[in-house]
Design a protein around this motif. Structure first.
Motif, mmCIF file in Angstrom:
data_model
loop_
_atom_site.group_PDB
_atom_site.id
_atom_site.type_symbol
_atom_site.label_atom_id
_atom_site.label_comp_id
_atom_site.label_asym_id
_atom_site.label_seq_id
_atom_site.Cartn_x
_atom_site.Cartn_y
_atom_site.Cartn_z
ATOM 1 N N TYR A 37 0.847 -1.196 0.000
ATOM 2 C CA TYR A 37 0.000 0.000 0.000
ATOM 3 C C TYR A 37 0.880 1.243 0.000
ATOM 4 O O TYR A 37 2.015 1.209 0.473
ATOM 5 C CB TYR A 37 -0.857 0.057 1.268
ATOM 6 N N GLN A 38 0.347 2.325 -0.492
ATOM 7 C CA GLN A 38 0.964 3.630 -0.288
ATOM 8 C C GLN A 38 0.366 4.170 0.993
ATOM 9 O O GLN A 38 -0.850 4.103 1.198
ATOM 10 C CB GLN A 38 0.627 4.562 -1.446
ATOM 11 N N GLY A 39 1.211 4.679 1.882
ATOM 12 C CA GLY A 39 0.725 5.172 3.157
ATOM 13 C C GLY A 39 1.332 6.516 3.499
ATOM 14 O O GLY A 39 2.300 6.953 2.881
ATOM 15 N N THR A 40 0.747 7.177 4.495
ATOM 16 C CA THR A 40 1.232 8.479 4.931
ATOM 17 C C THR A 40 1.204 8.538 6.452
ATOM 18 O O THR A 40 0.182 8.238 7.067
ATOM 19 C CB THR A 40 0.334 9.613 4.375
ATOM 20 N N TYR A 41 2.338 8.916 7.051
ATOM 21 C CA TYR A 41 2.374 9.173 8.484
ATOM 22 C C TYR A 41 1.647 10.490 8.756
ATOM 23 O O TYR A 41 1.543 11.339 7.864
ATOM 24 C CB TYR A 41 3.827 9.287 8.976
ATOM 25 N N PRO A 42 1.164 10.698 9.989
ATOM 26 C CA PRO A 42 0.398 11.914 10.291
ATOM 27 C C PRO A 42 1.094 13.226 9.928
ATOM 28 O O PRO A 42 0.439 14.193 9.586
ATOM 29 C CB PRO A 42 0.152 11.826 11.795
ATOM 30 N N ARG A 43 2.400 13.290 9.973
ATOM 31 C CA ARG A 43 3.083 14.548 9.643
ATOM 32 C C ARG A 43 3.358 14.691 8.149
ATOM 33 O O ARG A 43 4.076 15.586 7.726
ATOM 34 C CB ARG A 43 4.386 14.658 10.422
ATOM 35 N N GLY A 44 2.813 13.766 7.336
ATOM 36 C CA GLY A 44 2.914 13.910 5.885
ATOM 37 C C GLY A 44 3.985 13.075 5.213
ATOM 38 O O GLY A 44 4.075 13.071 3.985
ATOM 39 N N HIS A 45 4.823 12.364 5.965
ATOM 40 C CA HIS A 45 5.872 11.535 5.354
ATOM 41 C C HIS A 45 5.229 10.328 4.669
ATOM 42 O O HIS A 45 4.507 9.561 5.296
ATOM 43 C CB HIS A 45 6.868 11.072 6.420
ATOM 44 N N ARG A 46 5.475 10.167 3.363
ATOM 45 C CA ARG A 46 4.874 9.080 2.608
ATOM 46 C C ARG A 46 5.762 7.839 2.645
ATOM 47 O O ARG A 46 6.985 7.939 2.569
ATOM 48 C CB ARG A 46 4.640 9.531 1.168
ATOM 49 N N VAL A 47 5.137 6.671 2.775
ATOM 50 C CA VAL A 47 5.847 5.392 2.847
ATOM 51 C C VAL A 47 5.096 4.347 2.032
ATOM 52 O O VAL A 47 3.934 4.531 1.679
ATOM 53 C CB VAL A 47 5.977 4.887 4.306
ATOM 54 N N ALA A 48 5.789 3.262 1.758
ATOM 55 C CA ALA A 48 5.134 2.064 1.240
ATOM 56 C C ALA A 48 4.921 1.155 2.445
ATOM 57 O O ALA A 48 5.767 1.081 3.332
ATOM 58 C CB ALA A 48 6.001 1.377 0.197
ATOM 59 N N VAL A 49 3.774 0.504 2.501
ATOM 60 C CA VAL A 49 3.457 -0.395 3.604
ATOM 61 C C VAL A 49 3.257 -1.776 3.008
ATOM 62 O O VAL A 49 2.317 -2.005 2.246
ATOM 63 C CB VAL A 49 2.192 0.055 4.358
ATOM 64 N N LYS A 50 4.169 -2.687 3.332
ATOM 65 C CA LYS A 50 4.139 -4.043 2.783
ATOM 66 C C LYS A 50 3.482 -4.972 3.796
ATOM 67 O O LYS A 50 3.945 -5.076 4.928
ATOM 68 C CB LYS A 50 5.570 -4.489 2.483
ATOM 69 N N ARG A 51 2.389 -5.625 3.378
ATOM 70 C CA ARG A 51 1.691 -6.561 4.265
ATOM 71 C C ARG A 51 2.176 -7.971 3.972
ATOM 72 O O ARG A 51 2.063 -8.459 2.850
ATOM 73 C CB ARG A 51 0.182 -6.490 4.035
ATOM 74 N N LEU A 52 2.760 -8.615 4.990
ATOM 75 C CA LEU A 52 3.297 -9.969 4.876
ATOM 76 C C LEU A 52 2.544 -10.896 5.822
ATOM 77 O O LEU A 52 2.108 -10.461 6.890
ATOM 78 C CB LEU A 52 4.769 -10.002 5.313
ATOM 79 N N SER A 53 2.457 -12.149 5.458
ATOM 80 C CA SER A 53 1.927 -13.113 6.416
ATOM 81 C C SER A 53 2.994 -13.315 7.499
ATOM 82 O O SER A 53 4.178 -13.063 7.275
ATOM 83 C CB SER A 53 1.617 -14.448 5.737
ATOM 84 N N GLU A 54 2.575 -13.778 8.660
ATOM 85 C CA GLU A 54 3.546 -14.048 9.726
ATOM 86 C C GLU A 54 4.567 -15.085 9.279
ATOM 87 O O GLU A 54 5.746 -14.985 9.611
ATOM 88 C CB GLU A 54 2.839 -14.521 10.991
ATOM 89 N N ASP A 55 4.130 -16.093 8.511
ATOM 90 C CA ASP A 55 5.055 -17.125 8.019
ATOM 91 C C ASP A 55 6.121 -16.524 7.115
ATOM 92 O O ASP A 55 7.296 -16.866 7.224
ATOM 93 C CB ASP A 55 4.296 -18.220 7.269
ATOM 94 N N GLN A 56 5.713 -15.622 6.215
ATOM 95 C CA GLN A 56 6.688 -14.976 5.328
ATOM 96 C C GLN A 56 7.693 -14.169 6.146
ATOM 97 O O GLN A 56 8.891 -14.214 5.893
ATOM 98 C CB GLN A 56 5.990 -14.026 4.352
ATOM 99 N N TYR A 57 7.194 -13.418 7.096
ATOM 100 C CA TYR A 57 8.067 -12.602 7.926
ATOM 101 C C TYR A 57 9.029 -13.477 8.724
ATOM 102 O O TYR A 57 10.233 -13.225 8.752
ATOM 103 C CB TYR A 57 7.242 -11.718 8.872
ATOM 104 N N ASN A 58 8.512 -14.532 9.369
ATOM 105 C CA ASN A 58 9.356 -15.395 10.196
ATOM 106 C C ASN A 58 10.431 -16.089 9.379
ATOM 107 O O ASN A 58 11.543 -16.295 9.861
ATOM 108 C CB ASN A 58 8.497 -16.416 10.950
ATOM 109 N N ALA A 59 10.127 -16.447 8.135
ATOM 110 C CA ALA A 59 11.118 -17.110 7.282
ATOM 111 C C ALA A 59 12.293 -16.194 6.964
ATOM 112 O O ALA A 59 13.409 -16.655 6.751
ATOM 113 C CB ALA A 59 10.460 -17.590 5.992
ATOM 114 N N LYS A 60 12.069 -14.898 6.947
ATOM 115 C CA LYS A 60 13.120 -13.934 6.601
ATOM 116 C C LYS A 60 13.459 -12.994 7.749
ATOM 117 O O LYS A 60 14.080 -11.963 7.563
ATOM 118 C CB LYS A 60 12.682 -13.102 5.389
#
Length: 193
Positions: free
Chosen positions: A34-57
């Motif tokens: 996703y494209q996301g924005t912190y409250p002060r306006g800083h734009r980021v990408a937000v990557k949603r991973l499954s817990e299994d994907q995250y734990n593997a890496k």
């Protein structure tokens, strides 16, 4: 819809108060970006991973989170948040990837000389990729899935490697990995054994 910084945004669950503006990509195993924005306006990408994907890496992500991302040529990892069965990684937002750059015939023509040789900017992007790889290797991370869709172009016009899928971490006493299997790693069109 909520108004924020003068434009409308949809707030899907918001990690660390990041407003998720829109979906900008999908990866393997149900990964959504996703494209996301912190409250002060800083734009980021937000990557949603499954817990299994995250734990593997996890080791690779932990290395980057603890300062292993000191190269400007690695997509910066800001933080992780857990929600239900997913891990959300907030990372640098980049404008496009090398795959889209090369596929854009007009843009690619701007990067190549008439004789087909790369112009200085394209050579600089290649140097950026090599610098990012060197930084990962110094931190014991083997990239394993280098392909144009994992090289992002930041708004500052530098190339940044995405910390993704097939990265593997070396143990402290290892200097290389050996694999006797013939499992293809990475994307089908760019896989390696």
């Amino acid at each position: 819809m909520e108004s924020f910084n003068g434009y409308e945004e949809t707030v899907i669950w918001s990690p660390s108060q990041v407003f998720l503006d829109k979906e900008i990509g999908r990866g393997s195993n149900g990964t959504i970006v996703y494209q996301g924005t912190y409250p002060r306006g800083h734009r980021v990408a937000v990557k949603r991973l499954s817990e299994d994907q995250y734990n593997a890496k996890r080791q690779g992500y932990d290395t980057l989170k603890s300062g292993g991302d000191d190269s400007v040529h690695i997509v910066r990892l800001y933080e992780f948040q857990k929600h239900e069965n997913f891990i959300y990684a907030m990372v640098s937002l980049c404008e496009y990837d090398l795959h889209h750059l090369v596929k854009s015939k007009w843009l690619y023509a701007e990067l190549s000389e008439e004789n087909g040789y790369p112009k200085p900017y394209l050579l600089e992007l290649m140097r950026n990729v090599v610098d990012g790889l060197q930084n990962l290797h110094r931190n014991g991370i083997i990239y394993g899935d280098l392909n144009p869709s994992h090289v992002f172009i930041h708004k500052t016009q530098i190339a940044k490697l995405s910390m993704v899928g097939s990265c593997r971490c070396l143990a402290e006493d290892e200097t290389s990995l050996r694999s006797d299997d013939t499992i293809i790693r990475g994307e089908a069109s760019w896989g390696s054994c």
